[in-house]
Design a protein around this motif. Sequence first.
Motif, mmCIF file in Angstrom:
data_model
loop_
_atom_site.group_PDB
_atom_site.id
_atom_site.type_symbol
_atom_site.label_atom_id
_atom_site.label_comp_id
_atom_site.label_asym_id
_atom_site.label_seq_id
_atom_site.Cartn_x
_atom_site.Cartn_y
_atom_site.Cartn_z
ATOM 1 N N GLY A 152 4.546 -7.164 -4.853
ATOM 2 C CA GLY A 152 3.443 -8.043 -5.228
ATOM 3 C C GLY A 152 2.274 -7.361 -5.910
ATOM 4 N N VAL A 153 2.443 -6.111 -6.307
ATOM 5 C CA VAL A 153 1.380 -5.410 -7.017
ATOM 6 C C VAL A 153 1.259 -6.007 -8.412
ATOM 7 C CG1 VAL A 153 0.643 -3.159 -7.926
ATOM 8 C CG2 VAL A 153 1.767 -3.300 -5.683
ATOM 9 N N ASN A 154 0.063 -6.416 -8.776
ATOM 10 C CA ASN A 154 -0.130 -6.979 -10.114
ATOM 11 C C ASN A 154 -0.447 -5.863 -11.110
ATOM 12 O OD1 ASN A 154 -3.000 -6.502 -10.178
ATOM 13 N ND2 ASN A 154 -3.317 -8.386 -9.004
ATOM 14 N N ARG A 155 -0.503 -6.203 -12.366
ATOM 15 C CA ARG A 155 -0.690 -5.215 -13.429
ATOM 16 C C ARG A 155 -2.009 -4.449 -13.276
ATOM 17 N NH1 ARG A 155 2.386 -4.516 -17.914
ATOM 18 N NH2 ARG A 155 1.417 -3.366 -19.607
ATOM 19 N N ALA A 156 -3.079 -5.144 -12.916
ATOM 20 C CA ALA A 156 -4.376 -4.478 -12.752
ATOM 21 C C ALA A 156 -4.324 -3.463 -11.605
ATOM 22 C CB ALA A 156 -5.474 -5.510 -12.506
ATOM 23 N N GLU A 157 -3.674 -3.833 -10.502
ATOM 24 C CA GLU A 157 -3.523 -2.904 -9.380
ATOM 25 C C GLU A 157 -2.652 -1.717 -9.770
ATOM 26 O OE1 GLU A 157 -3.795 -6.012 -5.623
ATOM 27 O OE2 GLU A 157 -1.924 -5.921 -6.785
ATOM 28 N N MET A 158 -1.618 -1.989 -10.554
ATOM 29 C CA MET A 158 -0.738 -0.923 -11.023
ATOM 30 C C MET A 158 -1.546 0.087 -11.850
ATOM 31 S SD MET A 158 2.776 -0.687 -10.639
ATOM 32 C CE MET A 158 3.498 -2.300 -10.789
ATOM 33 N N PHE A 159 -2.398 -0.428 -12.725
ATOM 34 C CA PHE A 159 -3.200 0.471 -13.557
ATOM 35 C C PHE A 159 -4.253 1.221 -12.745
ATOM 36 C CE2 PHE A 159 -0.959 -1.058 -17.160
ATOM 37 C CZ PHE A 159 -1.127 -0.074 -18.131
ATOM 38 N N ASP A 160 -4.742 0.640 -11.663
ATOM 39 C CA ASP A 160 -5.615 1.396 -10.766
ATOM 40 C C ASP A 160 -4.856 2.586 -10.181
ATOM 41 O OD1 ASP A 160 -7.976 -0.003 -11.091
ATOM 42 O OD2 ASP A 160 -7.871 -1.030 -9.147
ATOM 43 N N THR A 187 0.836 -1.210 0.000
ATOM 44 C CA THR A 187 0.000 0.000 0.000
ATOM 45 C C THR A 187 0.865 1.252 0.000
ATOM 46 O OG1 THR A 187 -1.741 -1.198 1.167
ATOM 47 C CG2 THR A 187 -1.837 1.218 1.234
ATOM 48 N N LYS A 188 1.928 1.250 0.797
ATOM 49 C CA LYS A 188 2.812 2.416 0.847
ATOM 50 C C LYS A 188 3.476 2.665 -0.497
ATOM 51 C CE LYS A 188 3.780 2.508 5.772
ATOM 52 N NZ LYS A 188 4.824 2.669 6.789
ATOM 53 N N GLU A 189 3.906 1.607 -1.166
ATOM 54 C CA GLU A 189 4.537 1.776 -2.478
ATOM 55 C C GLU A 189 3.537 2.294 -3.508
ATOM 56 O OE1 GLU A 189 7.574 1.984 -3.200
ATOM 57 O OE2 GLU A 189 8.491 1.069 -1.449
ATOM 58 N N LEU A 190 2.307 1.826 -3.442
ATOM 59 C CA LEU A 190 1.273 2.342 -4.348
ATOM 60 C C LEU A 190 1.035 3.830 -4.090
ATOM 61 C CD1 LEU A 190 -1.197 -0.673 -4.327
ATOM 62 C CD2 LEU A 190 -0.064 0.261 -6.362
ATOM 63 N N PHE A 227 8.268 1.312 -18.571
ATOM 64 C CA PHE A 227 9.184 0.757 -17.566
ATOM 65 C C PHE A 227 8.618 -0.533 -16.981
ATOM 66 C CE2 PHE A 227 11.620 0.637 -13.575
ATOM 67 C CZ PHE A 227 12.890 0.911 -14.054
ATOM 68 N N LEU A 228 7.316 -0.559 -16.704
ATOM 69 C CA LEU A 228 6.666 -1.766 -16.202
ATOM 70 C C LEU A 228 6.802 -2.899 -17.210
ATOM 71 C CD1 LEU A 228 4.921 -3.334 -14.193
ATOM 72 C CD2 LEU A 228 2.903 -2.289 -15.289
ATOM 73 N N ASP A 229 6.521 -2.604 -18.470
ATOM 74 C CA ASP A 229 6.667 -3.622 -19.519
ATOM 75 C C ASP A 229 8.087 -4.179 -19.539
ATOM 76 O OD1 ASP A 229 4.026 -3.213 -20.305
ATOM 77 O OD2 ASP A 229 4.557 -2.019 -22.074
ATOM 78 N N GLN A 230 9.060 -3.282 -19.412
ATOM 79 C CA GLN A 230 10.456 -3.709 -19.448
ATOM 80 C C GLN A 230 10.818 -4.555 -18.237
ATOM 81 O OE1 GLN A 230 12.996 -0.366 -20.286
ATOM 82 N NE2 GLN A 230 11.718 0.268 -21.991
ATOM 83 N N LEU A 231 10.283 -4.194 -17.079
ATOM 84 C CA LEU A 231 10.528 -5.018 -15.889
ATOM 85 C C LEU A 231 9.919 -6.404 -16.059
ATOM 86 C CD1 LEU A 231 9.841 -2.503 -12.988
ATOM 87 C CD2 LEU A 231 12.022 -3.606 -13.512
ATOM 88 N N GLU A 232 8.741 -6.456 -16.642
ATOM 89 C CA GLU A 232 8.038 -7.733 -16.789
ATOM 90 C C GLU A 232 8.686 -8.641 -17.824
ATOM 91 O OE1 GLU A 232 3.536 -6.395 -15.451
ATOM 92 O OE2 GLU A 232 4.004 -6.497 -17.586
ATOM 93 N N THR A 233 9.331 -8.053 -18.811
ATOM 94 C CA THR A 233 9.900 -8.870 -19.883
ATOM 95 C C THR A 233 11.419 -8.965 -19.855
ATOM 96 O OG1 THR A 233 9.981 -7.006 -21.421
ATOM 97 C CG2 THR A 233 7.980 -8.363 -21.443
ATOM 98 N N GLY A 234 12.062 -8.033 -19.158
ATOM 99 C CA GLY A 234 13.510 -7.958 -19.233
ATOM 100 C C GLY A 234 14.274 -8.806 -18.257
ATOM 101 N N GLY A 235 13.727 -9.046 -17.108
ATOM 102 C CA GLY A 235 14.421 -9.847 -16.124
ATOM 103 C C GLY A 235 15.596 -9.165 -15.450
ATOM 104 N N ALA A 236 15.781 -7.858 -15.674
ATOM 105 C CA ALA A 236 16.890 -7.149 -15.027
ATOM 106 C C ALA A 236 16.571 -6.924 -13.552
ATOM 107 C CB ALA A 236 17.120 -5.803 -15.725
ATOM 108 N N ALA A 237 17.612 -6.791 -12.758
ATOM 109 C CA ALA A 237 17.448 -6.557 -11.320
ATOM 110 C C ALA A 237 16.845 -5.187 -11.080
ATOM 111 C CB ALA A 237 18.792 -6.673 -10.623
#
Length: 131
Positions: free
Chosen positions: A82-90, A53-56, A113-123
């Motif tokens: 643990g925020v999922n994509r739907a929560e992120m878009f909210d 919640t704080k990060e959101l 940036f979210l797309d890149q995190l989800e597909t890139g696997g970078a730290a």
Amino acid sequence: MTDTNKSDDRVKQFTEFRQRMNQRILDEPNQVVRRFFALDTQTYQPGALDVKTKELCGLVASMVLRCDDCISYHVAQCRDAGVNRAEMFDAFSIGLVVGGSIVIPHLRRAVDFLDQLETGGAATPEAHDHG
């Protein structure tokens, strides 16, 4: 360069720059800066609100303030919390409504940036680690 390499590079560059500059800043003998960084670290610890919640909240505030570095950081931290994509878009929706249409370019970069995190696997950046 492939899209995956670009995403790895952007996330990696962001993370490395943030870590390098935080260390550079904290190497200075300025107690005000050190205390502010410590306050930021403490703010995002679990309390009455959980970390997710704080990060959101941090993400929404960053969008309204139109701070791309802050947005990227909080997108990564939200994902790690643990925020999922739907929560992120909210959260993106709240930032857009509160901040208005001027937030749209920042929303584009946040989604990229979210797309890149989800597909890139970078730290991702260490959670509120300023050292």
